[in-house]
Design an enzyme around this catalytic site. Structure first.
Site, PDB file in Angstrom:
ATOM      1  N   VAL A   1      -5.515   0.580   2.892  1.00  0.00           N
ATOM      2  CA  VAL A   1      -5.663  -0.874   2.763  1.00  0.00           C
ATOM      3  C   VAL A   1      -6.878  -1.187   1.886  1.00  0.00           C
ATOM      4  O   VAL A   1      -6.800  -2.010   0.970  1.00  0.00           O
ATOM      5  CB  VAL A   1      -5.782  -1.531   4.156  1.00  0.00           C
ATOM      6  CG1 VAL A   1      -6.238  -2.982   4.044  1.00  0.00           C
ATOM      7  CG2 VAL A   1      -4.441  -1.443   4.886  1.00  0.00           C
TER       8      VAL A   1
ATOM      9  N   ASP B   1     -16.801   5.667  14.136  1.00  0.00           N
ATOM     10  CA  ASP B   1     -15.590   5.651  13.317  1.00  0.00           C
ATOM     11  C   ASP B   1     -15.082   4.216  13.165  1.00  0.00           C
ATOM     12  O   ASP B   1     -14.429   3.666  14.054  1.00  0.00           O
ATOM     13  CB  ASP B   1     -14.511   6.548  13.940  1.00  0.00           C
ATOM     14  CG  ASP B   1     -13.335   6.754  12.992  1.00  0.00           C
ATOM     15  OD1 ASP B   1     -13.253   6.032  11.972  1.00  0.00           O
ATOM     16  OD2 ASP B   1     -12.502   7.641  13.272  1.00  0.00           O
TER      17      ASP B   1
ATOM     18  N   SER C   1     -13.131   1.842  10.248  1.00  0.00           N
ATOM     19  CA  SER C   1     -12.404   1.953   8.978  1.00  0.00           C
ATOM     20  C   SER C   1     -13.085   1.178   7.854  1.00  0.00           C
ATOM     21  O   SER C   1     -13.564   0.048   8.055  1.00  0.00           O
ATOM     22  CB  SER C   1     -10.986   1.434   9.156  1.00  0.00           C
ATOM     23  OG  SER C   1     -10.320   1.457   7.909  1.00  0.00           O
ATOM     24  N   ALA C   2     -13.048   1.770   6.666  1.00  0.00           N
ATOM     25  CA  ALA C   2     -13.553   1.080   5.470  1.00  0.00           C
ATOM     26  C   ALA C   2     -12.715  -0.160   5.155  1.00  0.00           C
ATOM     27  O   ALA C   2     -13.140  -1.019   4.376  1.00  0.00           O
ATOM     28  CB  ALA C   2     -13.553   2.034   4.273  1.00  0.00           C
ATOM     29  N   ASP C   3     -11.533  -0.278   5.777  1.00  0.00           N
ATOM     30  CA  ASP C   3     -10.707  -1.479   5.559  1.00  0.00           C
ATOM     31  C   ASP C   3     -11.474  -2.741   5.943  1.00  0.00           C
ATOM     32  O   ASP C   3     -11.326  -3.790   5.310  1.00  0.00           O
ATOM     33  CB  ASP C   3      -9.424  -1.434   6.413  1.00  0.00           C
ATOM     34  CG  ASP C   3      -8.465  -0.341   5.992  1.00  0.00           C
ATOM     35  OD1 ASP C   3      -8.695   0.323   4.960  1.00  0.00           O
ATOM     36  OD2 ASP C   3      -7.463  -0.138   6.728  1.00  0.00           O
TER      37      ASP C   3
ATOM     38  N   GLU D   1       0.826  -1.228   0.000  1.00  0.00           N
ATOM     39  CA  GLU D   1       0.000   0.000   0.000  1.00  0.00           C
ATOM     40  C   GLU D   1       0.853   1.267   0.000  1.00  0.00           C
ATOM     41  O   GLU D   1       2.070   1.216   0.213  1.00  0.00           O
ATOM     42  CB  GLU D   1      -0.952   0.011   1.197  1.00  0.00           C
ATOM     43  CG  GLU D   1      -0.224   0.081   2.537  1.00  0.00           C
ATOM     44  CD  GLU D   1      -1.013   0.819   3.615  1.00  0.00           C
ATOM     45  OE1 GLU D   1      -1.466   1.956   3.381  1.00  0.00           O
ATOM     46  OE2 GLU D   1      -1.128   0.270   4.727  1.00  0.00           O
TER      47      GLU D   1
ATOM     48  N   LYS E   1      -3.683  -1.866  15.067  1.00  0.00           N
ATOM     49  CA  LYS E   1      -2.945  -1.102  16.062  1.00  0.00           C
ATOM     50  C   LYS E   1      -3.713  -0.918  17.353  1.00  0.00           C
ATOM     51  O   LYS E   1      -4.927  -0.767  17.341  1.00  0.00           O
ATOM     52  CB  LYS E   1      -2.688   0.271  15.504  1.00  0.00           C
ATOM     53  CG  LYS E   1      -1.268   0.530  15.460  1.00  0.00           C
ATOM     54  CD  LYS E   1      -0.942   1.876  15.008  1.00  0.00           C
ATOM     55  CE  LYS E   1       0.340   1.714  14.272  1.00  0.00           C
ATOM     56  NZ  LYS E   1       0.336   2.259  12.988  1.00  0.00           N
TER      57      LYS E   1
ATOM     58  N   LYS F   1      -5.202  10.955   0.809  1.00  0.00           N
ATOM     59  CA  LYS F   1      -5.422   9.640   1.426  1.00  0.00           C
ATOM     60  C   LYS F   1      -6.703   9.086   0.812  1.00  0.00           C
ATOM     61  O   LYS F   1      -7.789   9.625   1.017  1.00  0.00           O
ATOM     62  CB  LYS F   1      -5.551   9.789   2.942  1.00  0.00           C
ATOM     63  CG  LYS F   1      -5.883   8.481   3.654  1.00  0.00           C
ATOM     64  CD  LYS F   1      -5.976   8.678   5.159  1.00  0.00           C
ATOM     65  CE  LYS F   1      -6.708   7.515   5.817  1.00  0.00           C
ATOM     66  NZ  LYS F   1      -6.939   7.732   7.256  1.00  0.00           N
TER      67      LYS F   1
HETATM   68  N1  PSU Z   1      -2.352   1.497  10.345  1.00  0.00           N
HETATM   69  C1  PSU Z   1      -1.013   1.622  10.415  1.00  0.00           C
HETATM   70  N2  PSU Z   1      -0.346   2.400   9.524  1.00  0.00           N
HETATM   71  C2  PSU Z   1      -1.021   3.033   8.523  1.00  0.00           C
HETATM   72  C3  PSU Z   1      -2.432   2.845   8.437  1.00  0.00           C
HETATM   73  C4  PSU Z   1      -3.045   2.082   9.363  1.00  0.00           C
HETATM   74  O1  PSU Z   1      -0.406   1.049  11.288  1.00  0.00           O
HETATM   75  O2  PSU Z   1      -0.397   3.730   7.732  1.00  0.00           O
HETATM   76  C5  PSU Z   1      -3.167   3.447   7.294  1.00  0.00           C
HETATM   77  C6  PSU Z   1      -3.547   2.342   6.293  1.00  0.00           C
HETATM   78  O3  PSU Z   1      -3.403   2.847   4.983  1.00  0.00           O
HETATM   79  C7  PSU Z   1      -5.006   2.075   6.607  1.00  0.00           C
HETATM   80  C8  PSU Z   1      -5.462   3.461   6.992  1.00  0.00           C
HETATM   81  O4  PSU Z   1      -5.719   1.526   5.522  1.00  0.00           O
HETATM   82  O5  PSU Z   1      -4.398   4.011   7.740  1.00  0.00           O
HETATM   83  C9  PSU Z   1      -6.729   3.420   7.801  1.00  0.00           C
HETATM   84  O6  PSU Z   1      -7.238   4.691   7.910  1.00  0.00           O
HETATM   85  P1  PSU Z   1      -8.723   4.904   8.462  1.00  0.00           P
HETATM   86  O7  PSU Z   1      -8.661   4.488   9.893  1.00  0.00           O
HETATM   87  O8  PSU Z   1      -8.982   6.385   8.280  1.00  0.00           O
HETATM   88  O9  PSU Z   1      -9.615   4.036   7.625  1.00  0.00           O
HETATM   89 MN    MN Z   2     -12.146   6.392  10.174  1.00  0.00          MN
END
Ligand code: PSU
Ligand code: MN
Length: 311
Positions: free
Chosen positions: A111, A143, A145-147, A29, A164, A91
């Site tokens: 991701v 909140d 994540s879309a992941d 990524e 994390k 992003k």
């Molecule tokens: N977790 C990490 N390092 C990162 C990310 C997540 O340890 O760089 C990044 C990844 O690209 C992940 C994104 O897909 O943050 C998730 O962001 P959000 O929580 O806004 O969906």
């Molecule tokens: Mn988010």
């Protein structure tokens, strides 16, 4: 796969040849480059990670959106561009893709978006550091994540060091269970928590070899079950952080985010950057080492996946 009829997708010649020959390829990524680490360590790490994939027998395909083109297999110049742009690059998660492409912008893929582009290119294995998940307090903020949703629908295996500890790990696991996403522990029964090897939460299933993981993934696809799989690979012992140090840093970073009103897509990058500063760079070193470790495992799994014959 469906690369020829997709005018938005550009697969590099090397990746394209490997896929055509059935050789192993690992997607990587790019939000981790632009938003996850500072320059120049981000670029150095991205190139080292590619090298680690090669050393373990696969072809790396760093994924990003460059000038509106979905790229599977970035050049060194693309990586340098994203590394220098940092948070100026967009992003790009699933919802952001149409605008980034239509406006021909440079987008760093999360991701979720990396999975989407990998699937378009026909790449099944993807290595990163950590995935997004259910944030602490999500019962109020929603909140999530879309992941996680992407893992539920897109057929790509994601190798990471666990969600994390800035997240609510218990709720993240519950969400993945609801969505039918297998959570594999590589040589562990316990979910790793990114900076540390332990979280107190169990994984769905422990598997001890790249071949077993490849077979499980191939079987999932042959069963016609949609979606991906999450492989969690603990950070090597010598690079893991003392739990009290990281827990204190996380609490402080979360409190600052709350005070400064940081939310939405800015939250994860804010927390990562603050944790790095609070730990005076120690967390960055751990982050780099665990990504390298995941790249090696992903390459080994991809190599097995290219040879499994089932049933
Ligand atoms: N977790 C990490 N390092 C990162 C990310 C997540 O340890 O760089 C990044 C990844 O690209 C992940 C994104 O897909 O943050 C998730 O962001 P959000 O929580 O806004 O969906
Ligand atoms: Mn988010």
């Amino acid at each position: 796969m469906n690369t020829t009829n997709n005018p938005y997708l550009s697969v590099s010649p090397e990746v394209s040849r490997a896929l055509a020959d059935g050789r192993p390829v690992v997607a990587l990524e790019s939000t981790i480059i632009s938003h996850g680490m500072p320059y120049p360590q981000n670029v150095e790490t991205a190139l080292r990670v590619e090298e680690e994939v090669r050393r373990n027998g696969a072809v790396p395909a760093t994924i990003a959106i460059i000038g509106g083109t979905l790229k599977a297999g970035c050049t060194h110049e693309d990586i340098e561009l994203l590394g220098r742009k940092g948070t100026e690059a967009v992003k790009t998660s699933r919802r952001d893709m149409p605008m980034v492409v239509a406006q021909k912008l440079d987008g760093a893929t999360t991701v979720a978006t990396t999975m989407i582009i990998a699937a378009m290119a026909g790449i099944e294995v993807f290595a990163t550091g950590g995935i997004g998940g259910v944030h602490r307090g999500a019962e109020k903020t929603m909140d999530i994540s879309a992941d996680l949703e992407e893992l539920a629908m897109t057929p790509v295996m994601v190798v990471c060091a666990g969600p994390k500890a800035i997240l609510d790990l218990g709720l993240t696991l519950e969400y993945l269970e609801t969505k039918g996403v297998p959570v594999i522990g590589y040589r562990t029964d316990e979910l790793p928590a990114f900076y540390t090897r332990r979280s107190g939460f169990g994984v769905d299933c422990r598997l001890d070899t790249p071949r077993q993981i490849a077979e499980a993934f191939r079987t999932k696809r042959l069963l016609g079950l949609q979606g991906g799989m999450l492989v969690t690979n603990p950070v090597p012992e010598q690079y893991s952080m003392p739990p009290e140090v990281i827990d204190t840093a996380i609490s402080q970073a979360l409190a600052e985010a709350e005070k400064d009103g940081i939310s939405g897509k800015r939250l994860t990058p804010f927390l990562l950057a603050r944790i790095k500063d609070i730990t005076r760079g120690d967390s960055l070193n751990t982050n780099i080492q665990l990504v390298l470790n995941n790249a090696a495992l992903a390459a080994q799994i991809a190599a097995r996946l290219s040879t499994v014959t089932l049933p």
